[in-house]
Design a protein around this motif. Sequence first.
Motif, PDB file in Angstrom:
ATOM      1  N   ALA A 130     -31.584  15.147  -1.852  1.00 48.40           N
ATOM      2  CA  ALA A 130     -31.477  14.268  -0.691  1.00 48.40           C
ATOM      3  C   ALA A 130     -30.082  14.261  -0.072  1.00 48.40           C
ATOM      4  O   ALA A 130     -29.875  13.611   0.961  1.00 48.40           O
ATOM      5  CB  ALA A 130     -31.870  12.842  -1.091  1.00 48.40           C
ATOM      6  N   LEU A 131     -29.114  14.973  -0.666  1.00 48.18           N
ATOM      7  CA  LEU A 131     -27.761  14.973  -0.119  1.00 48.18           C
ATOM      8  C   LEU A 131     -27.740  15.596   1.274  1.00 48.18           C
ATOM      9  O   LEU A 131     -28.364  16.630   1.520  1.00 48.18           O
ATOM     10  CB  LEU A 131     -26.812  15.745  -1.038  1.00 48.18           C
ATOM     11  N   ALA A 132     -26.988  14.993   2.164  1.00 47.03           N
ATOM     12  CA  ALA A 132     -26.926  15.479   3.541  1.00 47.03           C
ATOM     13  C   ALA A 132     -25.664  16.285   3.834  1.00 47.03           C
ATOM     14  O   ALA A 132     -25.650  17.079   4.775  1.00 47.03           O
ATOM     15  CB  ALA A 132     -27.006  14.295   4.511  1.00 47.03           C
ATOM     16  N   MET A 133     -24.592  16.081   3.053  1.00 45.54           N
ATOM     17  CA  MET A 133     -23.354  16.810   3.340  1.00 45.54           C
ATOM     18  C   MET A 133     -23.426  18.221   2.771  1.00 45.54           C
ATOM     19  O   MET A 133     -24.167  18.485   1.824  1.00 45.54           O
ATOM     20  CB  MET A 133     -22.142  16.058   2.778  1.00 45.54           C
ATOM     21  N   PRO A 134     -22.675  19.162   3.346  1.00 45.97           N
ATOM     22  CA  PRO A 134     -22.632  20.509   2.773  1.00 45.97           C
ATOM     23  C   PRO A 134     -22.027  20.481   1.370  1.00 45.97           C
ATOM     24  O   PRO A 134     -21.045  19.785   1.113  1.00 45.97           O
ATOM     25  CB  PRO A 134     -21.728  21.273   3.746  1.00 45.97           C
ATOM     26  N   GLU A 172     -16.443  26.000   9.809  1.00 47.30           N
ATOM     27  CA  GLU A 172     -17.565  25.185  10.232  1.00 47.30           C
ATOM     28  C   GLU A 172     -18.809  25.569   9.435  1.00 47.30           C
ATOM     29  O   GLU A 172     -19.094  26.742   9.222  1.00 47.30           O
ATOM     30  CB  GLU A 172     -17.838  25.350  11.720  1.00 47.30           C
ATOM     31  N   VAL A 173     -19.524  24.560   8.982  1.00 52.24           N
ATOM     32  CA  VAL A 173     -20.742  24.773   8.217  1.00 52.24           C
ATOM     33  C   VAL A 173     -21.865  23.999   8.884  1.00 52.24           C
ATOM     34  O   VAL A 173     -21.705  22.828   9.213  1.00 52.24           O
ATOM     35  CB  VAL A 173     -20.587  24.312   6.741  1.00 52.24           C
ATOM     36  N   ARG A 174     -22.981  24.664   9.080  1.00 56.82           N
ATOM     37  CA  ARG A 174     -24.125  23.983   9.685  1.00 56.82           C
ATOM     38  C   ARG A 174     -24.665  22.939   8.733  1.00 56.82           C
ATOM     39  O   ARG A 174     -24.886  23.207   7.552  1.00 56.82           O
ATOM     40  CB  ARG A 174     -25.208  25.007   9.999  1.00 56.82           C
ATOM     41  N   SER A 175     -24.863  21.733   9.209  1.00 56.32           N
ATOM     42  CA  SER A 175     -25.428  20.655   8.381  1.00 56.32           C
ATOM     43  C   SER A 175     -26.894  20.926   8.109  1.00 56.32           C
ATOM     44  O   SER A 175     -27.600  21.529   8.948  1.00 56.32           O
ATOM     45  CB  SER A 175     -25.269  19.295   9.067  1.00 56.32           C
ATOM     46  N   PRO A 176     -27.406  20.486   6.954  1.00 51.00           N
ATOM     47  CA  PRO A 176     -28.829  20.692   6.663  1.00 51.00           C
ATOM     48  C   PRO A 176     -29.700  19.974   7.698  1.00 51.00           C
ATOM     49  O   PRO A 176     -29.325  18.941   8.246  1.00 51.00           O
ATOM     50  CB  PRO A 176     -29.005  20.056   5.277  1.00 51.00           C
ATOM     51  N   GLU A 229     -21.258   8.114   2.708  1.00 50.19           N
ATOM     52  CA  GLU A 229     -20.497   7.906   3.945  1.00 50.19           C
ATOM     53  C   GLU A 229     -19.025   8.263   3.780  1.00 50.19           C
ATOM     54  O   GLU A 229     -18.310   8.440   4.790  1.00 50.19           O
ATOM     55  CB  GLU A 229     -20.625   6.445   4.394  1.00 50.19           C
ATOM     56  N   LEU A 230     -18.555   8.393   2.541  1.00 47.91           N
ATOM     57  CA  LEU A 230     -17.141   8.683   2.293  1.00 47.91           C
ATOM     58  C   LEU A 230     -16.860  10.166   2.078  1.00 47.91           C
ATOM     59  O   LEU A 230     -15.704  10.579   2.046  1.00 47.91           O
ATOM     60  CB  LEU A 230     -16.657   7.916   1.063  1.00 47.91           C
ATOM     61  N   VAL A 231     -17.913  10.971   1.909  1.00 54.10           N
ATOM     62  CA  VAL A 231     -17.739  12.367   1.495  1.00 54.10           C
ATOM     63  C   VAL A 231     -18.159  13.304   2.626  1.00 54.10           C
ATOM     64  O   VAL A 231     -19.307  13.290   3.062  1.00 54.10           O
ATOM     65  CB  VAL A 231     -18.550  12.664   0.220  1.00 54.10           C
ATOM     66  N   ARG A 232     -17.232  14.125   3.072  1.00 54.60           N
ATOM     67  CA  ARG A 232     -17.505  15.100   4.133  1.00 54.60           C
ATOM     68  C   ARG A 232     -18.122  16.373   3.549  1.00 54.60           C
ATOM     69  O   ARG A 232     -19.164  16.836   3.998  1.00 54.60           O
ATOM     70  CB  ARG A 232     -16.207  15.421   4.865  1.00 54.60           C
ATOM     71  N   ARG A 233     -17.458  16.955   2.566  1.00 59.16           N
ATOM     72  CA  ARG A 233     -17.966  18.133   1.885  1.00 59.16           C
ATOM     73  C   ARG A 233     -17.696  17.979   0.390  1.00 59.16           C
ATOM     74  O   ARG A 233     -16.751  17.310  -0.014  1.00 59.16           O
ATOM     75  CB  ARG A 233     -17.317  19.419   2.409  1.00 59.16           C
ATOM     76  N   LEU A 234     -18.528  18.634  -0.394  1.00 56.58           N
ATOM     77  CA  LEU A 234     -18.501  18.462  -1.835  1.00 56.58           C
ATOM     78  C   LEU A 234     -18.446  19.827  -2.506  1.00 56.58           C
ATOM     79  O   LEU A 234     -19.255  20.710  -2.198  1.00 56.58           O
ATOM     80  CB  LEU A 234     -19.754  17.710  -2.277  1.00 56.58           C
ATOM     81  N   VAL A 235     -17.491  20.004  -3.421  1.00 54.95           N
ATOM     82  CA  VAL A 235     -17.387  21.232  -4.216  1.00 54.95           C
ATOM     83  C   VAL A 235     -17.517  20.853  -5.682  1.00 54.95           C
ATOM     84  O   VAL A 235     -16.761  20.022  -6.188  1.00 54.95           O
ATOM     85  CB  VAL A 235     -16.050  21.950  -3.986  1.00 54.95           C
TER      86      VAL A 235
END
Length: 265
Positions: A186-190, A260-264, A108-114
Motif C-alpha cells: 500500500a506504500l505510495a512513495m517510491p 525524477e521517479v514516476r509515482s505509482p 506524509e513525512l517520507v518522500r522516498r525510501l531506501v
Amino acid sequence: MSYADVNGVRLWHEIHGSGRPLVLLHGGYGSVEMFAPVLPALAAHRQVIAVDLQGHGRTADLDRPLRYESMADDVAALLRHLDLPGADLLGYSLGGGVALRTAIQHPELVRRLVLVSTPCRRLGWYAEVLAAMATQDERVGEQMRGTPPHELYARVAPRPEDWPKLWAKTGDLLRREYDWSAEVAALAMPVMLVFADADSVPVSHMAEFFGLLGGGHRDAGWDGSDRPAARLAVLPGLTHYDIVTSPALPAAVLPFLTHEVRSPA
C-alpha cells in the motif's frame, strides 16, 4: 551534532552537508559511525541527518521495549522537530526495519525510501540467520566485549554498562514475528531495495519484496513507460556485513534519490 528530546527519548543526530534532507538509520548494535565510509559521498549531494536509535550509540536506552514501531515514531518526531517534511530515508538492516515502519506509520513525512539489506517479514531472513537471532541475549553480549562494535559503544554511549541490556532487548525484538507485506503493497512513495548478492536475505525474498512494490511483473516497454516506480539493486561481491561500507552503495542510491521517479498509479 546534538540531541533532540522527542517522543520521550533524547535522540542523538548529526547533520552533514546541504540540500534535500536524507535520514540515515544504522543497523543493530551500531551507530551513526556505521555510515562513515559512505557519508562523504552522500553528504556531497544531500543534507544528511544520521541518527542513533534507541539504546544505540549516543542515544541512551529508556524504559520501554525495543520495537520497530516505537523507533519509527521517534524518527517521525525528530523530522517534525527539525521541520523536515518530505525527507528521504535510508535504513540498513535493523535501521531498514525502522525506516520501513516510519514510511508505513508516517507516510506524509517520507518522500522516498531506501531499504538496504532489509526484509519485509521476519521469515525473509535465511533460516540460519533467524537461528542466530534467537540466541541473542545478555550472555552473548558479554561474549562480544572487546569487539569493534563494543569498543565504539564503550567510547560513546551515555551508559556503557548497558551493553548486555542492549543485546537482551535486541534479541527480544528479533525473535518477534512480523509480516508487513500488506502495508508494503500500500506504500505510495517510491521505494528502492538494495541487497548484496551474498546477503542474509535470500534472492527469492528480494524478488517477493520487489513484487509487492509493483516491480518485476512485466516488461518495461521499449521506451520504459511501464517501468515501476520501485527500484531493485543487487550489488555484486558484497555481503550483509560490508554492503553499508561499500562505495557501490551511494553509487546505486544517489541516482534514485536525485532523479525524477514516476509515482505509482
